[in-house]
Design a protein around this motif. Structure first.
Motif, PDB file in Angstrom:
ATOM      1  N   THR A 131      45.167  55.238  37.461  1.00  0.00           N
ATOM      2  CA  THR A 131      46.448  54.663  37.036  1.00  0.00           C
ATOM      3  C   THR A 131      46.354  54.221  35.583  1.00  0.00           C
ATOM      4  N   GLY A 132      47.456  53.775  35.065  1.00  0.00           N
ATOM      5  CA  GLY A 132      47.497  53.350  33.667  1.00  0.00           C
ATOM      6  C   GLY A 132      47.239  51.878  33.455  1.00  0.00           C
ATOM      7  N   VAL A 133      46.634  51.207  34.418  1.00  0.00           N
ATOM      8  CA  VAL A 133      46.370  49.777  34.241  1.00  0.00           C
ATOM      9  C   VAL A 133      45.262  49.583  33.210  1.00  0.00           C
ATOM     10  N   PRO A 134      45.204  48.426  32.597  1.00  0.00           N
ATOM     11  CA  PRO A 134      44.163  48.178  31.588  1.00  0.00           C
ATOM     12  C   PRO A 134      42.752  48.368  32.152  1.00  0.00           C
ATOM     13  N   MET A 135      41.864  48.766  31.276  1.00  0.00           N
ATOM     14  CA  MET A 135      40.474  49.035  31.659  1.00  0.00           C
ATOM     15  C   MET A 135      39.819  47.815  32.301  1.00  0.00           C
ATOM     16  N   ALA A 136      40.171  46.624  31.848  1.00  0.00           N
ATOM     17  CA  ALA A 136      39.579  45.411  32.426  1.00  0.00           C
ATOM     18  C   ALA A 136      39.881  45.325  33.919  1.00  0.00           C
ATOM     19  N   LEU A 137      41.105  45.626  34.305  1.00  0.00           N
ATOM     20  CA  LEU A 137      41.457  45.608  35.720  1.00  0.00           C
ATOM     21  C   LEU A 137      40.737  46.707  36.484  1.00  0.00           C
ATOM     22  N   ARG A 138      40.632  47.872  35.870  1.00  0.00           N
ATOM     23  CA  ARG A 138      39.939  48.978  36.540  1.00  0.00           C
ATOM     24  C   ARG A 138      38.465  48.666  36.730  1.00  0.00           C
ATOM     25  N   ALA A 139      37.917  47.761  35.931  1.00  0.00           N
ATOM     26  CA  ALA A 139      36.517  47.374  36.075  1.00  0.00           C
ATOM     27  C   ALA A 139      36.354  46.187  37.022  1.00  0.00           C
ATOM     28  N   VAL A 140      37.228  45.201  36.928  1.00  0.00           N
ATOM     29  CA  VAL A 140      37.065  43.957  37.682  1.00  0.00           C
ATOM     30  C   VAL A 140      37.493  44.109  39.143  1.00  0.00           C
ATOM     31  N   VAL A 141      38.596  44.776  39.388  1.00  0.00           N
ATOM     32  CA  VAL A 141      39.117  44.868  40.757  1.00  0.00           C
ATOM     33  C   VAL A 141      38.112  45.504  41.716  1.00  0.00           C
ATOM     34  N   PRO A 142      37.471  46.626  41.370  1.00  0.00           N
ATOM     35  CA  PRO A 142      36.474  47.176  42.308  1.00  0.00           C
ATOM     36  C   PRO A 142      35.310  46.218  42.587  1.00  0.00           C
ATOM     37  N   VAL A 143      34.915  45.435  41.593  1.00  0.00           N
ATOM     38  CA  VAL A 143      33.838  44.468  41.817  1.00  0.00           C
ATOM     39  C   VAL A 143      34.292  43.394  42.808  1.00  0.00           C
ATOM     40  N   VAL A 144      35.504  42.885  42.618  1.00  0.00           N
ATOM     41  CA  VAL A 144      36.040  41.881  43.543  1.00  0.00           C
ATOM     42  C   VAL A 144      36.153  42.478  44.944  1.00  0.00           C
ATOM     43  N   LEU A 145      36.661  43.695  45.041  1.00  0.00           N
ATOM     44  CA  LEU A 145      36.786  44.346  46.350  1.00  0.00           C
ATOM     45  C   LEU A 145      35.422  44.550  46.996  1.00  0.00           C
ATOM     46  N   ALA A 146      34.418  44.876  46.210  1.00  0.00           N
ATOM     47  CA  ALA A 146      33.066  45.048  46.754  1.00  0.00           C
ATOM     48  C   ALA A 146      32.524  43.726  47.298  1.00  0.00           C
ATOM     49  N   GLY A 173      41.755  52.102  47.580  1.00  0.00           N
ATOM     50  CA  GLY A 173      42.514  51.414  46.533  1.00  0.00           C
ATOM     51  C   GLY A 173      41.760  51.357  45.218  1.00  0.00           C
ATOM     52  N   ALA A 174      40.453  51.124  45.277  1.00  0.00           N
ATOM     53  CA  ALA A 174      39.637  51.065  44.059  1.00  0.00           C
ATOM     54  C   ALA A 174      39.589  52.429  43.376  1.00  0.00           C
ATOM     55  N   VAL A 175      39.502  53.484  44.167  1.00  0.00           N
ATOM     56  CA  VAL A 175      39.468  54.842  43.596  1.00  0.00           C
ATOM     57  C   VAL A 175      40.816  55.193  42.975  1.00  0.00           C
ATOM     58  N   VAL A 176      41.891  54.940  43.707  1.00  0.00           N
ATOM     59  CA  VAL A 176      43.227  55.253  43.188  1.00  0.00           C
ATOM     60  C   VAL A 176      43.502  54.464  41.913  1.00  0.00           C
ATOM     61  N   LEU A 177      43.048  53.225  41.874  1.00  0.00           N
ATOM     62  CA  LEU A 177      43.260  52.388  40.701  1.00  0.00           C
ATOM     63  C   LEU A 177      42.679  53.023  39.435  1.00  0.00           C
ATOM     64  N   GLN A 178      41.602  53.755  39.580  1.00  0.00           N
ATOM     65  CA  GLN A 178      40.954  54.371  38.420  1.00  0.00           C
ATOM     66  C   GLN A 178      41.827  55.452  37.770  1.00  0.00           C
TER      67      GLN A 178
END
Length: 123
Positions: free
Chosen positions: A96-111, A89-94
């Motif tokens: 997508t067209g979601v804002p950069m903040a989400l692409r940075a924060v979500v993988p950290v939360v998932l980790a 999910g973290a890789v696929v998220l990168q």
């Protein structure tokens, strides 16, 4: 009497919603099943004891629910599956067209969740 009835209905509603989300998780591999069933059993224990007993006795999902309740136990295969899905999910998220903040924060939360998950006891 009314608050008791309303409370029981709200617990049942939460249990049903959790079961629906768990069933969706059976079909969609990115949606977890057992965590929603844990919530369903918990809510059922407060407002629908028959549902709680049915979940605890289920041949496939009952054992993980009972293990979690008895000591926070999660099987290694479940941990690996969950962490793999979070990584995917973290890789696929990168891409997508979601804002950069989400692409940075979500993988950290998932980790953080993955580390917490991996430290849970195993059967």
């Amino acid at each position: 009497m009314l608050p008791t009835l309303l409370t029981r209905l709200l617990w049942r509603l939460l249990a049903i919603l959790s079961i629906v989300l768990g069933v969706i998780g059976i079909v969609l591999p990115v949606v977890p099943t057992v965590p929603f069933l844990l919530v369903a059993a918990w809510a059922g224990g407060r407002g629908w004891p028959a549902l709680e007993q049915w979940l605890l006795g289920h041949p496939r999902y009952g054992p993980p629910i009972r293990q979690w309740r008895e000591g926070g136990i999660i099987s290694r295969s479940s941990k690996c599956a969950a962490i793999s899905m979070m990584a995917l999910g973290a890789v696929v998220l990168q891409f997508t067209g979601v804002p950069m903040a989400l692409r940075a924060v979500v993988p950290v939360v998932l980790a953080v969740v993955a580390v917490w998950l991996w430290t849970r006891p195993e059967a």
